[in-house]
Design an enzyme around this catalytic site. Structure first.
Site, PDB file in Angstrom:
ATOM      1  N   LYS A 226       0.819  -1.215   0.000  1.00 13.15           N
ATOM      2  CA  LYS A 226       0.000   0.000   0.000  1.00 13.15           C
ATOM      3  C   LYS A 226       0.854   1.266   0.000  1.00 13.15           C
ATOM      4  CE  LYS A 226      -4.441  -1.773   1.265  1.00 13.15           C
ATOM      5  NZ  LYS A 226      -5.627  -1.719   2.121  1.00 13.15           N
ATOM      6  N   ARG A 267      -3.417 -10.177   4.228  1.00  8.91           N
ATOM      7  CA  ARG A 267      -3.677 -10.219   2.786  1.00  8.91           C
ATOM      8  C   ARG A 267      -2.380  -9.853   2.086  1.00  8.91           C
ATOM      9  NH1 ARG A 267      -5.942  -6.818  -1.199  1.00  8.91           N
ATOM     10  NH2 ARG A 267      -7.527  -7.811  -2.519  1.00  8.91           N
TER      11      ARG A 267
END
Length: 287
Positions: A226, A267
């Site tokens: 991210k 994840r």
């Protein structure tokens, strides 16, 4: 020492292991922030999913809608065209599949095609028919903290105490899930790193992750590749954030710390090193 003292918990209908689970990401989108559409064609996505399983993924998360900031939603028909053949093929291989969708019709058809869990980043807020469907199908459900669609979600990244507010809003969603007839033993939560949150918000959530235990549901952490990691690792000379595909080492570090702090699942785009990370965390917690 910052090591897990509580169990990771489990979600009925999904594997129960003695460590944090690793969810491999299969993006079937042309505009993913993490891989630039490398797996957009179904055949490529199916091959990639099989590779992630070979690397040790406990389950796969197949998504046909990019949820990066400012992403434009595809039509329902296009989302189905992207994900259905991938779900069908990987389910036939015996994979445990989560599908990342906010649409009840997509959820219905992927469950028919062999998916096990619905990963709804809107927590049931984007489609009023989603929760009744999941309740009827008795499917495991991943409920994320959400304040709006990707096109403008960062305008809603305003908090006093981000952890307290995210916990409170997730608690409201749990009550909505309960009222819709969902079995909360089949529900996991995701604090939504990067969704209506800036980098400081993300770091604060990670730092205070243990506080989410008050919700009494397993917690998934989705930090992989991210933007807040790219900014942390920005080039010291140019200030340019590190590209997404070069953020895996930092993502693995987050996974190890999250698992040690009690995350139920992480994840991940690069599965093998994340499996190593959660195994280290599991062993560390038994020393």
């Amino acid at each position: 020492m910052w090591v897990r003292t509580e169990p990771w918990g489990h979600v009925d209908g999904l594997p129960v292991l003695d460590r944090c689970l690793v969810m491999g990401v299969v993006n079937v989108t042309p505009d993913s922030f993490s891989d630039g559409g490398e797996w957009f064609e179904p055949s490529a996505a199916i091959k990639h999913g099989r590779e992630l399983l070979a690397e040790g993924a406990d389950l796969l998360d197949v998504g046909g809608e990019s949820t990066r900031p400012r992403a434009v939603r595809p039509s329902e028909e296009e989302e189905l065209r992207r994900v259905l053949p991938v779900v069908e093929a990987l389910a036939a291989d015996g994979a445990i599949i989560s599908v990342d969708t906010m649409r009840s019709r997509v959820a219905e058809l992927v469950l028919d095609a062999g998916a096990t869990m619905i990963n709804d980043v809107s927590g049931g807020l984007a489609d009023p028919d989603m929760l009744p469907l999941v309740a009827e199908r008795e499917a495991p459900y991943l409920c994320m903290h959400w304040r709006g669609h990707s096109i403008d979600m960062q305008k809603k990244a305003e908090y006093g105490d981000v952890v307290a507010e995210v916990i409170a809003e997730l608690a409201e969603r749990l009550e909505a899930l309960r009222a819709a007839g969902l079995d909360l033993n089949r529900v996991a939560l995701d604090p939504g790193l990067g969704f209506a949150k800036n980098a400081d918000h993300n770091w604060e959530i990670l730092r205070r992750m243990r506080e989410f235990a008050v919700l009494e549901r397993p917690l998934l952490i989705g930090a992989s590749r991210k933007t807040f990691l790219g900014r942390l690792l920005a080039d010291e000379q140019t200030g340019e954030p590190r590209p997404a595909v070069r953020r895996d080492d930092a993502s693995v570090a987050v996974s190890a710390l999250a698992a040690a702090a009690g995350a139920w699942c992480v994840r991940a785009h690069a599965v093998a090193p994340n499996v190593d990370a959660v195994r280290v965390a599991q062993r560390w917690g038994t020393v």
